[in-house]
Scaffold this motif. Sequence first.
Motif, PDB file in Angstrom:
ATOM      1  N   ILE A  49       0.862  -1.182   0.000  1.00 45.85           N
ATOM      2  CA  ILE A  49       0.000   0.000   0.000  1.00 45.85           C
ATOM      3  C   ILE A  49       0.899   1.232   0.000  1.00 45.85           C
ATOM      4  O   ILE A  49       1.725   1.408   0.902  1.00 45.85           O
ATOM      5  N   GLU A  50       0.738   2.093  -1.002  1.00 44.28           N
ATOM      6  CA  GLU A  50       1.508   3.331  -1.049  1.00 44.28           C
ATOM      7  C   GLU A  50       0.728   4.423  -0.333  1.00 44.28           C
ATOM      8  O   GLU A  50      -0.432   4.691  -0.657  1.00 44.28           O
ATOM      9  N   LEU A  51       1.356   5.032   0.684  1.00 48.60           N
ATOM     10  CA  LEU A  51       0.720   6.112   1.408  1.00 48.60           C
ATOM     11  C   LEU A  51       0.997   7.436   0.719  1.00 48.60           C
ATOM     12  O   LEU A  51       1.886   7.541  -0.127  1.00 48.60           O
ATOM     13  N   GLU A  52       0.255   8.456   1.094  1.00 47.16           N
ATOM     14  CA  GLU A  52       0.511   9.790   0.552  1.00 47.16           C
ATOM     15  C   GLU A  52       1.882  10.250   1.035  1.00 47.16           C
ATOM     16  O   GLU A  52       2.204  10.154   2.213  1.00 47.16           O
ATOM     17  N   GLY A  53       2.699  10.710   0.112  1.00 52.49           N
ATOM     18  CA  GLY A  53       4.073  11.067   0.461  1.00 52.49           C
ATOM     19  C   GLY A  53       5.022   9.964   0.030  1.00 52.49           C
ATOM     20  O   GLY A  53       4.795   9.283  -0.970  1.00 52.49           O
ATOM     21  N   VAL A  54       6.097   9.767   0.790  1.00 52.30           N
ATOM     22  CA  VAL A  54       7.147   8.837   0.366  1.00 52.30           C
ATOM     23  C   VAL A  54       7.058   7.485   1.066  1.00 52.30           C
ATOM     24  O   VAL A  54       7.827   6.579   0.771  1.00 52.30           O
ATOM     25  N   HIS A  55       6.133   7.322   1.994  1.00 51.39           N
ATOM     26  CA  HIS A  55       6.073   6.092   2.775  1.00 51.39           C
ATOM     27  C   HIS A  55       5.111   5.067   2.174  1.00 51.39           C
ATOM     28  O   HIS A  55       4.159   5.415   1.488  1.00 51.39           O
ATOM     29  N   SER A  56       5.418   3.804   2.447  1.00 44.10           N
ATOM     30  CA  SER A  56       4.582   2.692   2.024  1.00 44.10           C
ATOM     31  C   SER A  56       4.393   1.747   3.197  1.00 44.10           C
ATOM     32  O   SER A  56       5.200   1.706   4.125  1.00 44.10           O
ATOM     33  N   VAL A  57       3.308   0.986   3.142  1.00 45.31           N
ATOM     34  CA  VAL A  57       3.079  -0.100   4.090  1.00 45.31           C
ATOM     35  C   VAL A  57       3.104  -1.397   3.291  1.00 45.31           C
ATOM     36  O   VAL A  57       2.387  -1.523   2.292  1.00 45.31           O
ATOM     37  N   VAL A  58       3.942  -2.354   3.694  1.00 44.37           N
ATOM     38  CA  VAL A  58       4.041  -3.603   2.962  1.00 44.37           C
ATOM     39  C   VAL A  58       3.931  -4.780   3.920  1.00 44.37           C
ATOM     40  O   VAL A  58       4.211  -4.667   5.107  1.00 44.37           O
ATOM     41  N   LYS A  59       3.512  -5.903   3.359  1.00 45.62           N
ATOM     42  CA  LYS A  59       3.483  -7.153   4.116  1.00 45.62           C
ATOM     43  C   LYS A  59       4.511  -8.096   3.504  1.00 45.62           C
ATOM     44  O   LYS A  59       4.506  -8.303   2.286  1.00 45.62           O
ATOM     45  N   ILE A  60       5.398  -8.635   4.331  1.00 44.99           N
ATOM     46  CA  ILE A  60       6.476  -9.500   3.857  1.00 44.99           C
ATOM     47  C   ILE A  60       6.629 -10.694   4.801  1.00 44.99           C
ATOM     48  O   ILE A  60       6.133 -10.664   5.927  1.00 44.99           O
ATOM     49  N   HIS A  61       7.302 -11.717   4.333  1.00 47.18           N
ATOM     50  CA  HIS A  61       7.749 -12.762   5.248  1.00 47.18           C
ATOM     51  C   HIS A  61       8.987 -12.244   5.986  1.00 47.18           C
ATOM     52  O   HIS A  61       9.769 -11.456   5.433  1.00 47.18           O
TER      53      HIS A  61
END
Length: 217
Positions: free
Chosen positions: A142-154
Motif C-alpha cells: 500500500i503506497e501512502l501519501e508522500g514517500v512512505h509505504s506499508v508492505v506485508k512480507i515474510h
Amino acid sequence: MAHTNRSVLVVGLGRFGSSIATTLDEQGQDVLAVDISGEMVNRWSPYFPTAQADMTDVIALEQLGVSDFGTAVVAIGDSIEASVITAGNLLDAGINDLWAKSVSKEHARILQRIGVRHIINAEMDAGKRVGHLVSGNYLDYIELEGVHSVVKIHTPAHVAGYSIGDVKVLDRYGVTVVGLKAPGRDFEYGSKDLVMHRNDELVIMGTQDQIDRFIRG
C-alpha cells in the motif's frame, strides 16, 4: 432524502464509481450515486440509491442538495472536461473532502490546481501495486501519501528468531514494524519484545529504500 455530513456522493457509475458506491453501501454508509446516463442509473438503482443528473450543471447540483454531503467522489473517466467542471462545481458547493479519479498526469495537475484534496490514478496505482507484488518481495503493498509505504512480507532470514527490540529495526533501518501474523495465531502489534519468526508475515512501514534495505539485511 436528508443527508448528514458523513454522507457520500459518488459521481459516475462506470466500473470505478460503481465499485466505490457498492462498497460504501455494504459498509452502511449513506451514499448517493449520480450518472448522466439513464441506462447506468437503471442498472445500479436496485443496489444502492441513484439519481440521473448532469453534474456539470450547477442547477442540477442545487436540485440534488449536494451541499449537504460531507464527501464526494468524482469517478468520471471518459471526459476530462466533465470531470474538472464537476469537481469545480462540488468545491463551489462547499464540499471540501473531495476525491477525484484522474486519467493522466495533466488531468491530475488540473484537479490539484482547482483544490481537489485526494486525486486517484486508479490504473497507475493498481499497476504500481501489482508490479511490487509480481517482483516477489512483498505479499501486499500500500503506497501512502508522500514517500512512505506499508508492505506485508515474510520475516527476512537475517532477523528471524530475534525480537524487534534486539534487531533495533527502527534505529537501524528506519522501518516501523506495525505487527506480525504468525501461522495459526492472531495478529500481534509490533512491541519491542515481539519475536519475528521465518514464516511470520510482517506488516512494516517506511520509505522504499528503507524497506528494501531491511529485506536485504
